[in-house]
Design an enzyme around this catalytic site. Structure first.
Site, PDB file in Angstrom:
ATOM      1  N   GLY A  32       7.738   4.256  -0.484  1.00 40.64           N
ATOM      2  CA  GLY A  32       8.863   3.685  -1.236  1.00 40.64           C
ATOM      3  C   GLY A  32       8.714   3.968  -2.729  1.00 40.64           C
ATOM      4  O   GLY A  32       9.677   4.371  -3.402  1.00 40.64           O
ATOM      5  N   HIS A  33       7.504   3.786  -3.256  1.00 38.40           N
ATOM      6  CA  HIS A  33       7.270   4.089  -4.682  1.00 38.40           C
ATOM      7  C   HIS A  33       7.475   5.577  -4.950  1.00 38.40           C
ATOM      8  O   HIS A  33       8.047   5.957  -5.972  1.00 38.40           O
ATOM      9  CB  HIS A  33       5.828   3.735  -5.075  1.00 38.40           C
ATOM     10  CG  HIS A  33       5.504   2.276  -5.031  1.00 38.40           C
ATOM     11  ND1 HIS A  33       4.648   1.743  -4.101  1.00 38.40           N
ATOM     12  CD2 HIS A  33       5.893   1.246  -5.821  1.00 38.40           C
ATOM     13  CE1 HIS A  33       4.516   0.443  -4.314  1.00 38.40           C
ATOM     14  NE2 HIS A  33       5.273   0.118  -5.342  1.00 38.40           N
ATOM     15  N   LEU A 184       8.843  -1.042   3.653  1.00 35.76           N
ATOM     16  CA  LEU A 184       7.528  -0.699   3.091  1.00 35.76           C
ATOM     17  C   LEU A 184       7.226  -1.636   1.929  1.00 35.76           C
ATOM     18  O   LEU A 184       8.094  -1.921   1.101  1.00 35.76           O
ATOM     19  CB  LEU A 184       7.509   0.755   2.625  1.00 35.76           C
ATOM     20  CG  LEU A 184       7.754   1.812   3.698  1.00 35.76           C
ATOM     21  CD1 LEU A 184       7.447   3.204   3.150  1.00 35.76           C
ATOM     22  CD2 LEU A 184       6.913   1.558   4.946  1.00 35.76           C
TER      23      LEU A 184
END
Ligand code: PAF
Length: 277
Positions: A32-33, A184
């Site tokens: 996700g990051h 996530l």
């Protein structure tokens, strides 16, 4: 990719005219990051500079929360960030961010920051708004990217930028999910394999709330109560399961887009999620 731990070094590295896109994180990164970094790159193009910060911000943790055990994984995070084309990591220590107790703090308005997450984590959005303001001042980005997974945080920070007339364009990254549908989160690492399976119930219950509204049911209290009970029956401790307007997190109104938001503890791990409808 450069890594800077101090403010002068970072500022020197960012001198020049290239647009800067910023992805603030607390590290322990997941896909996700990394998607936020890719989105940052798309926003500023190949000539732009992408900065990711990694800082576990004590100010946004209550004393009983997981500040001490929050995983610090700088080496792995650096490799991941390099793999998606991040240019600069800013990884300050606490003495750099808070050389003295942070007496000046940013207090977001209660109607937005004292509900939902802010109700169950008092002071959380003061801590987030304060550190993000400070990081914005240090990095001076043109663009900043935050995930929709932290829906209320994104809203608080958008308002902060608007009301303080900060010259920063805020972009929202879609929530990334595992194949099974689990959002996530850095905190998923606290879950056992069995809990990871059981954790799907959170997003399923949020979808269930939306489906009932979309199916014509209008008894919000009942919809929310049922969602809380579903989680309790499965051994969770829910803080809230709610339907709100996407626009301002107010109570649902006919014809306005909604979002279902929830927070609940599974074992020792508190998870949050949301689904837009
Ligand atoms: O979402 C997070 O990881 C944190 O709240 C943030 C925005 C990096 C501030 O510490």
């Amino acid at each position: 990719m450069q890594i800077h731990h101090d403010i002068p070094g970072l500022r020197a590295a960012l001198q020049g005219d290239a647009p800067v896109a910023f992805v603030p994180t607390m590290g322990n990164l997941h896909d996700g990051h990394l998607a936020l970094v890719t989105q940052a790159r798309q926003a500023v193009g190949p000539q732009g500079r992408i900065v990711a910060s990694i800082f576990v911000n004590r100010l946004q943790f209550a004393p009983h929360e997981d500040f001490d055990r929050y995983p610090r994984t700088l080496q792995r995070d650096s490799e991941l960030l390099a793999s998606v084309g991040c240019d600069v990591i800013f990884a300050p220590d606490e003495a750099t961010m808070y050389p003295e107790p942070q007496g000046y703090k940013v207090h977001p308005p209660a109607e937005l920051a004292d509900i939902l997450e802010g109700h169950f984590r008092p002071g959380f959005f003061i801590g987030v708004s304060t550190v993000v303001t400070k990081l914005f001042n240090i990095v001076q980005p043109d663009v900043a990217v935050f995930g929709k997974k932290d829906y209320q945080q994104l809203m608080v920070l958008r308002r902060l930028v608007d009301q303080m007339a900060l010259p920063i364009r805020i972009l929202a990254g879609e929530t990334r999910r595992s194949d099974t549908g689990l959002a996530l989160s850095s905190r998923n690492g606290y879950l056992s394999d069995d809990e990871k399976q059981r954790a799907l119930l959170l997003s399923q219950s949020l979808r269930g709330q939306l489906a009932r509204w979309q199916g014509g049911e209008r008894d919000i209290d009942r919809i929310e109560r049922d969602a809380m009970q579903t989680l309790r029956d499965a051994g969770w401790q829910p803080d809230y399961m709610t339907l709100r307007r996407q626009h301002d997190l107010g109570a649902p109104r006919e014809g306005e887009p909604l979002v279902a938001l929830g927070a609940a503890k599974l074992g020792q791990t508190r998870l949050i999620d949301n689904i837009e409808g």
